[in-house]
Scaffold this motif. Structure first.
Motif, short mmCIF file in Angstrom:
data_model
loop_
_atom_site.label_atom_id
_atom_site.label_comp_id
_atom_site.label_asym_id
_atom_site.label_seq_id
_atom_site.Cartn_x
_atom_site.Cartn_y
_atom_site.Cartn_z
N LEU A 1 10.04 14.06 15.33
CA LEU A 1 9.93 12.88 15.17
C LEU A 1 9.19 12.74 14.87
CD1 LEU A 1 11.49 10.52 14.60
CD2 LEU A 1 10.51 9.50 17.08
N GLU A 2 8.43 11.75 13.68
CA GLU A 2 7.35 11.85 13.25
C GLU A 2 6.55 9.85 13.95
OE1 GLU A 2 5.98 11.31 9.06
OE2 GLU A 2 4.94 9.14 9.75
N LEU A 3 5.84 10.43 14.39
CA LEU A 3 5.29 9.83 15.86
C LEU A 3 4.49 8.88 14.94
CD1 LEU A 3 4.90 10.28 19.28
CD2 LEU A 3 6.60 9.65 18.17
N ALA A 4 3.60 9.61 13.93
CA ALA A 4 2.23 8.52 13.22
C ALA A 4 2.09 9.17 12.21
CB ALA A 4 1.00 8.43 14.18
N SER A 5 1.34 8.74 11.30
CA SER A 5 0.48 9.28 10.23
C SER A 5 -1.01 8.80 10.57
CB SER A 5 1.21 9.07 8.67
OG SER A 5 1.36 8.13 8.07
N GLY A 6 -2.15 9.41 9.47
CA GLY A 6 -3.27 8.56 9.17
C GLY A 6 -4.21 9.73 8.90
N PRO B 1 4.85 -6.11 13.09
CA PRO B 1 5.54 -5.88 12.29
C PRO B 1 5.75 -5.41 11.28
CG PRO B 1 5.58 -8.11 12.50
CD PRO B 1 4.50 -7.33 13.33
N TYR B 2 6.46 -4.44 10.19
CA TYR B 2 6.20 -4.25 9.38
C TYR B 2 7.81 -3.85 8.90
CZ TYR B 2 5.29 0.49 11.25
OH TYR B 2 5.15 1.68 11.91
N PHE B 3 7.44 -4.26 7.45
CA PHE B 3 9.03 -4.56 6.51
C PHE B 3 8.87 -2.98 5.22
CE2 PHE B 3 6.92 -8.57 7.63
CZ PHE B 3 8.34 -8.47 8.98
N PRO C 1 -0.24 -3.08 7.58
CA PRO C 1 -1.90 -3.70 7.75
C PRO C 1 -2.83 -3.15 6.60
CG PRO C 1 -1.04 -3.20 10.06
CD PRO C 1 -0.68 -1.96 8.49
N GLN C 2 -2.40 -2.13 6.25
CA GLN C 2 -3.57 -0.59 4.71
C GLN C 2 -4.44 -1.13 4.91
OE1 GLN C 2 -3.16 2.32 6.21
NE2 GLN C 2 -5.10 2.66 5.23
N LEU C 3 -4.31 -1.70 3.68
CA LEU C 3 -5.03 -2.98 2.87
C LEU C 3 -5.99 -3.78 3.71
CD1 LEU C 3 -3.08 -3.27 -0.49
CD2 LEU C 3 -4.47 -1.66 0.17
N TYR C 4 -5.86 -4.96 4.11
CA TYR C 4 -6.34 -5.34 5.25
C TYR C 4 -7.58 -4.87 6.72
CZ TYR C 4 -4.27 -8.62 2.76
OH TYR C 4 -4.31 -10.37 1.38
N LYS C 5 -6.61 -4.26 7.31
CA LYS C 5 -7.62 -3.28 8.25
C LYS C 5 -8.40 -2.81 7.57
CE LYS C 5 -4.46 0.91 8.84
NZ LYS C 5 -3.76 1.66 9.40
N GLN C 6 -8.13 -1.74 6.09
CA GLN C 6 -10.08 -0.73 5.74
C GLN C 6 -10.61 -2.19 5.08
OE1 GLN C 6 -6.97 2.15 2.79
NE2 GLN C 6 -9.23 2.67 2.84
N ALA D 1 0.68 -1.71 0.23
CA ALA D 1 0.08 0.01 -0.41
C ALA D 1 0.90 1.12 0.22
CB ALA D 1 -1.11 -0.10 1.29
N GLU D 2 2.25 1.65 0.22
CA GLU D 2 2.78 2.27 0.74
C GLU D 2 3.72 2.68 -0.20
OE1 GLU D 2 1.33 3.77 3.14
OE2 GLU D 2 0.69 1.72 3.97
N GLY D 3 3.70 2.58 -1.50
CA GLY D 3 4.94 2.54 -3.08
C GLY D 3 5.72 1.26 -2.87
P1 AMO Z 1 3.81 5.11 7.56
O1 AMO Z 1 4.61 4.97 6.29
O2 AMO Z 1 3.95 6.88 7.79
O3 AMO Z 1 2.12 5.55 7.31
O4 AMO Z 1 4.29 4.87 8.75
C1 AMO Z 1 3.14 4.99 9.83
C2 AMO Z 1 4.67 4.68 10.79
O5 AMO Z 1 5.18 4.21 11.44
C3 AMO Z 1 6.68 4.15 11.63
N1 AMO Z 1 7.75 4.32 9.89
C4 AMO Z 1 8.62 3.67 10.75
N2 AMO Z 1 9.08 3.39 11.72
C5 AMO Z 1 10.79 3.41 11.40
N3 AMO Z 1 11.28 3.04 10.79
C6 AMO Z 1 10.74 2.61 9.61
N4 AMO Z 1 11.08 2.54 8.29
C7 AMO Z 1 9.58 3.03 9.39
N5 AMO Z 1 8.09 3.71 8.64
C8 AMO Z 1 7.00 3.66 9.39
C9 AMO Z 1 6.59 6.41 11.71
C10 AMO Z 1 5.17 6.38 10.35
O6 AMO Z 1 4.80 6.95 11.27
N6 AMO Z 1 -0.55 2.78 6.90
C11 AMO Z 1 -0.26 4.35 7.01
C12 AMO Z 1 -0.82 4.45 8.59
C13 AMO Z 1 -1.84 4.75 8.41
O7 AMO Z 1 -2.67 5.70 7.36
O8 AMO Z 1 -3.00 4.34 8.91
C14 AMO Z 1 1.86 3.74 7.42
O9 AMO Z 1 2.07 2.40 6.86
O10 AMO Z 1 6.22 6.81 13.25
#
Ligand code: AMO
Length: 423
Positions: free
Chosen positions: A345-350, A200-202, A181-186, A159-161
């Motif tokens: 520091l970016e903590l979250a996006s949504g 975890p995500y990769f 989990p973007q696509l599945y949670k939606q 979902a993220e590129g």
């Molecule tokens: P995004 O890609 O901004 O959004 O990721 C969400 C948050 O996860 C953290 N993050 C990371 N932390 C450490 N290493 C990384 N490589 C890394 N990538 C991301 C950041 C980031 O703000 N699906 C959307 C979220 C949504 O819209 O619900 C997403 O993945 O804290």
């Protein structure tokens, strides 16, 4: 609490040894608690225990039975006078780091030997706080009716590129490790209107920063039947505040060991528009083009500006849609999205998502992607998908903030970056 004169049984590791005259002092760290003991073995008191203590090596795993004396002589930890001391395992070689923390270890050494480093109060504090933060997040989301779910980590689309996907061979088919989990949670919003996942995500980018890893953990939430993005931001604000509160009140010894004075961020968190953020950055001499996403330099500069206004935590809202993924809802040039930053520091996006089938297909095309690759996802939008939104909160980054770490590798037991695949 252990009282004076009480009998105790200590299990743990010997972090340091000192011997003076007929007394051996062993500093022992408890198996899992934030507790140090000073085992004081006196020849005059108990010759057998003293002999055993005299033979102990630093780093040994021990079981000690003894008494807490009414008058203590040691300065650190709870003093125990042993009646029995058993070494249950001896080290094969000298420890790779000093668990008594008199000689601080390099981060690389800690990462290479994290399991030994966990015999220091500081390391133990970090991972106890991490566990507490996860528990607090669960408690909060569940109190708001969210159901914990588990979505696949082997996926057919990201979902993220595309550039950030780890590809793998799945019985002859192309598959990817989940970027989020973007696509599945939606998709779940079609049948269960409040879900969260701690997962975890990769990400396959070749990061070389103190805030990115290739395997990272997130707290993802998604909620339906929303009237706008503000509802999602309120949930995230409540979650962050609850986690800070829980750590502050339940991790007092851990915060003390780390020398951290945790301050709950001021509420409501500041809402800063993207345009305002650009203005702030330009006034600080940074060159930013309208439409671009902010990098670490921009994030730091914004953090300083917000701190001057008294805000640690702040949302950046009204991002240009061009800087956001296809699933985010458009509003003309802008989008119904947000980032949450804490001191730069970016903590979250949504954000709010595009739930209307036709518009969503169009968004996918506008991003230069092929709707056919997302057929399984799009299908869920044909059966009464309600308006919904959510966020991904970086757990590793949240813990960084809670323990005041500068490098994300400090708060991940076995980090995965471009250099590390083991341990
Ligand atoms: P995004 O890609 O901004 O959004 O990721 C969400 C948050 O996860 C953290 N993050 C990371 N932390 C450490 N290493 C990384 N490589 C890394 N990538 C991301 C950041 C980031 O703000 N699906 C959307 C979220 C949504 O819209 O619900 C997403 O993945 O804290």
């Amino acid at each position: 609490m252990t009282g004076k004169g009480e009998r105790v049984r200590v299990v743990g590791w010997v972090n340091s040894i000192r011997s003076v005259g007929g007394i051996v002092f062993l500093e022992v760290i408890d198996g899992y608690r934030m507790q140090l003991y000073t085992v004081v073995a006196k020849r005059s008191e108990n010759p057998e225990a003293w002999r055993a203590a005299s033979d102990v090596k630093t780093g040994s795993a021990v079981v000690v039975e003894g008494v807490v004396p009414s008058k203590t002589i040691s300065r650190r930890g709870l003093e125990v006078h042993p009646t029995r001391l058993e070494v249950v395992s001896e080290p094969e070689e000298v420890l790779p780091l000093d668990p008594s923390e008199k000689t601080p270890a390099l981060l690389d050494t800690i990462i290479e030997h994290r399991y030994v480093a966990l015999r220091t109060l500081k390391q133990r504090a970090i991972f106890r706080i991490r566990a507490l933060a996860v528990k607090a997040a669960r408690d909060y989301l569940e109190s708001q009716g969210f159901v914990e779910v588990h979505t696949p980590k082997i996926c057919g689309a990201g979902a993220e590129g595309g550039a950030t996907l780890f590809q793998l061979d799945y019985f002859g088919r192309r598959a990817f490790l989940a970027q989020s989990p973007q696509l599945y949670k939606q998709m779940l919003m079609c049948g269960l209107s409040r879900v969260y996942e701690i997962t975890p995500y990769f990400r396959a980018e070749k990061f070389n920063t103190v805030r990115h890893l290739n395997e990272s953990w997130g707290i993802d939430a998604e909620m339906a039947f929303i009237s706008g993005v503000e509802e999602v931001m309120k949930l995230l604000e409540g979650l962050i505040s609850h986690v800070f509160e829980a750590v502050k009140s339940k991790a007092e010894p851990e915060l003390r060991a780390l020398g951290v004075k945790l301050q709950k961020p001021r509420r409501p968190f500041k809402r800063l528009t993207y345009d305002e953020a650009i203005e702030v950055l330009r006034s600080r001499g940074l060159e930013v083009e309208w439409g671009q996403d902010f990098g670490s330099d921009e994030e730091r500069a914004l953090g300083e500006a917000m701190a001057e206004e008294g805000y640690d935590a702040y949302f950046i809202v009204d991002y240009p849609w061009s800087a956001k993924p296809f699933y985010i809802m458009r509003r003309g040039e802008l989008s119904e999205s947000f980032d949450l930053d804490y001191r730069g520091l970016e903590l979250a996006s949504g954000g709010q998502r595009e739930h209307r089938y036709r518009e969503l297909v169009e968004n996918i095309r506008l991003k230069g992607l092929n709707p056919e690759d997302f057929a399984f996802y799009l299908k869920a939008f044909r059966y009464g998908m309600p308006p919904h939104g959510g966020f991904g909160l970086g757990l590793d980054r949240l813990v960084m903030v809670l323990v005041n770490a500068r490098n994300i590798r400090e708060v991940v037991l076995f980090p995965r970056d471009t250099q590390r695949l083991t341990p």
